[in-house]
Design a protein around this motif. Structure first.
Motif, PDB file in Angstrom:
ATOM      1  N   TYR A  33       0.759  -1.332  -0.086  1.00  0.00           N
ATOM      2  CA  TYR A  33      -0.064  -0.105  -0.029  1.00  0.00           C
ATOM      3  C   TYR A  33       0.921   1.320   0.034  1.00  0.00           C
ATOM      4  CZ  TYR A  33      -3.574  -3.395   1.376  1.00  0.00           C
ATOM      5  OH  TYR A  33      -4.634  -4.317   1.210  1.00  0.00           O
TER       6      TYR A  33
ATOM      7  N   CYS B  74       3.051   2.629   2.682  1.00  0.00           N
ATOM      8  CA  CYS B  74       2.489   2.389   4.405  1.00  0.00           C
ATOM      9  C   CYS B  74       2.727   1.149   5.113  1.00  0.00           C
ATOM     10  CB  CYS B  74       0.801   2.593   3.824  1.00  0.00           C
ATOM     11  SG  CYS B  74      -0.294   2.784   5.652  1.00  0.00           S
ATOM     12  N   LYS B  75       3.490   1.545   5.932  1.00  0.00           N
ATOM     13  CA  LYS B  75       3.743   0.237   6.827  1.00  0.00           C
ATOM     14  C   LYS B  75       3.149  -0.040   8.169  1.00  0.00           C
ATOM     15  CE  LYS B  75       8.211  -0.319   4.328  1.00  0.00           C
ATOM     16  NZ  LYS B  75       9.869  -0.508   4.719  1.00  0.00           N
TER      17      LYS B  75
ATOM     18  N   ASN C  85       0.481  -0.278  10.600  1.00  0.00           N
ATOM     19  CA  ASN C  85      -0.804  -0.801  10.916  1.00  0.00           C
ATOM     20  C   ASN C  85      -2.030  -0.239  11.180  1.00  0.00           C
ATOM     21  OD1 ASN C  85       0.232  -3.527  10.177  1.00  0.00           O
ATOM     22  ND2 ASN C  85       0.549  -3.883  12.226  1.00  0.00           N
TER      23      ASN C  85
ATOM     24  N   LEU D 149      -2.680   1.885   8.051  1.00  0.00           N
ATOM     25  CA  LEU D 149      -3.450   1.189   7.022  1.00  0.00           C
ATOM     26  C   LEU D 149      -4.866   1.038   7.410  1.00  0.00           C
ATOM     27  CD1 LEU D 149      -2.919  -0.430   4.399  1.00  0.00           C
ATOM     28  CD2 LEU D 149      -2.124  -2.226   5.689  1.00  0.00           C
TER      29      LEU D 149
END
Length: 277
Positions: free
Chosen positions: A3, A123-124, A126, A129
């Motif tokens: 993402y 996007c890492k 959580n 996201l």
């Protein structure tokens, strides 16, 4: 699948017009190693400062000769031609447009974004996201006002429509009728933005749906007298702190139960108006 948040500036490249012109597709000069199936969130750095489009990578490694013609959407033609031939392209396919400010920079910061979106970023987080994938679950969509064409004399809201993506229809006509009948003063705390801020506050107010559109899920005929109330943004957010939302009367009781210091507001008439009712 990865993402990505990809910034785009309308003063450089008008991506929304490019998407419409090419039937929901746009070619992007690759600055990162996108892969087919990746999800792209297009962040409009100017003028909105919010994520406007959700797209999917459908092709990568496209040469300039195979890329779609997009010169018309670049403001500075010299910039467009200077990079021509130096890049390969990734092709994005439209999934969804966010017509309101649910993915504004303010809300992105509230849900895990660190700093500003200054370049392509994976996007890492959580937390971030989860917000990107479920924004209307975490920030109730009833907080936002969205313009729709006024093509019907009846005030229908909640109809599931498809404009390249499903979304709940919002009727700006209903908002206009609500404030025409009930004014721009918050019915919970009494805040009048024009009195508080002068000219810049004139005509500003949120309109709250007593029954959230998202919980109805089907078309219904709106009763402006009973279904809509003007409230300030602070009270609006507080009303949606539970599901179903607090009522106007419940919010008034909550505010009046607090110590005077908590109820301080530059509009002196606000609490007086609450106690007088």
């Amino acid at each position: 699948m990865k993402y990505w948040i990809v910034p785009c500036n309308d003063n450089v490249f008008r991506i929304g017009e490019a998407i419409l012109s090419h039937g929901g597709l746009v070619d992007w000069r690759m600055s990162n190693k996108f892969s087919v199936g990746d999800i792209i969130f297009i962040y409009k750095s100017k003028p909105e400062q919010c994520i406007r489009f959700k797209m999917e990578v459908v092709s990568v490694g496209i040469n300039v000769d195979e890329a779609m013609e997009q010169e018309a959407f670049w403001k500075d033609k010299a910039t467009y031609y200077s990079g021509l031939g130096s890049y390969q392209y990734a092709r994005f396919k439209f999934i969804e447009e966010y017509s309101d400010d649910v993915l504004s920079i303010h809300h992105l910061h509230e849900h895990g974004l660190k700093g500003n979106v200054q370049g392509v970023m994976q996007c890492k987080s959580n937390e971030l996201l989860d917000f990107l994938l479920n924004p209307y679950h975490l920030v109730n969509d009833d907080v936002y006002d969205v313009d729709y064409p006024e093509d019907d004399d009846k005030l229908y809201e909640g109809a599931l429509v498809k404009v390249m993506a499903n979304k709940y229809e919002r009727n700006q006509k209903a908002r206009k009728e609500c404030v025409a009948k009930k004014g721009y003063k918050c019915l919970v705390c009494g805040c009048d933005f024009e009195k508080a801020y002068g000219e810049i506050g004139k005509g500003f107010i949120h309109v709250h749906h007593v029954v959230p559109i998202s919980s109805i899920g089907q078309e219904y005929e709106l009763n402006v007298d009973t279904d809509l109330v003007p409230v300030c943004p602070n009270c609006h957010y507080m009303m949606h702190r539970k599901d179903p939302p607090y009522t106007v009367e419940e919010m008034k009781k909550i505010m009046l139960s607090q110590p005077p210091a908590v109820n301080y507001n530059p509009n002196e008439e606000r609490l007086g108006s609450l106690e007088a009712e």
